[in-house]
Design an enzyme around this catalytic site. Sequence first.
Site, PDB file in Angstrom:
ATOM      1  N   ARG A  57      49.738 -47.357  -9.992  1.00 24.26           N
ATOM      2  CA  ARG A  57      50.773 -46.990 -11.022  1.00 24.26           C
ATOM      3  C   ARG A  57      49.934 -46.258 -12.183  1.00 24.26           C
ATOM      4  NH1 ARG A  57      54.019 -51.658 -14.386  1.00 24.26           N
ATOM      5  NH2 ARG A  57      55.259 -50.017 -15.727  1.00 24.26           N
ATOM      6  N   TYR A  82      44.783 -48.579 -19.917  1.00 27.37           N
ATOM      7  CA  TYR A  82      43.692 -49.540 -19.255  1.00 27.37           C
ATOM      8  C   TYR A  82      42.433 -48.832 -18.834  1.00 27.37           C
ATOM      9  CZ  TYR A  82      47.420 -53.079 -20.285  1.00 27.37           C
ATOM     10  OH  TYR A  82      48.215 -53.787 -20.720  1.00 27.37           O
ATOM     11  N   GLN A  98      50.028 -57.019  -9.465  1.00 24.61           N
ATOM     12  CA  GLN A  98      49.138 -55.904 -10.135  1.00 24.61           C
ATOM     13  C   GLN A  98      47.698 -56.294 -10.360  1.00 24.61           C
ATOM     14  OE1 GLN A  98      51.351 -55.457 -13.563  1.00 24.61           O
ATOM     15  NE2 GLN A  98      52.493 -53.340 -12.695  1.00 24.61           N
TER      16      GLN A  98
END
Length: 192
Positions: free
Chosen positions: A180, A131, A60
């Site tokens: 994601r 984020y 990721q």
Amino acid sequence: VDFYEERSKGGVGLIVVGACTIDDQAGGPFFISLREDRFVPGMTELAGAIRRHGALAGVQLLHAGRYVHSFLIGGKPALAPSAVPSRYTRETPRAMTLEEIREVQRHYVAAAERALAAGFDAVEIIASAGYLIPQFLSPVTNKREDEYGVKTLAERARFGLEVARSVRTALGDRAVLGFRIAGNDFMPGGNT
């Protein structure tokens, strides 16, 4: 490395190691990283340990944006779409300039290329958990008045879409690309 190799021995098809920083303002020194070439040998060891037992290896890519504590990045304020205070860090980030937006996008691409060099089969861009990318997506944390701004969802999505397109181009057909994204910000006035 041993932890992930043990998981791979169990017959898992794909293991995605999480939270890998893309540059020196993306997280902090405690994260695994692909922010520089010097991290490729260690990440090669990690990907190899996962793949040794038949699993595919994924990583990721993370930029935490306003969730980065300033003490983790040399006392500098965190970067974010807008200077909206973070309840998590209790600090106010600095709004990114257009050049910084392009620079961070280049860092995503460079980190993805390093992931390929390290032997990863998949790259997942974290666009969830509040984020940087979802900070651009949210009208709560994105108060910009430029092409990355608040007027429409399409403008707020521009940063993340450009990251995804650039990384896809860099990866070509050599690795799977995941993106994601959360279905809910869980913040009043945020995306649902």
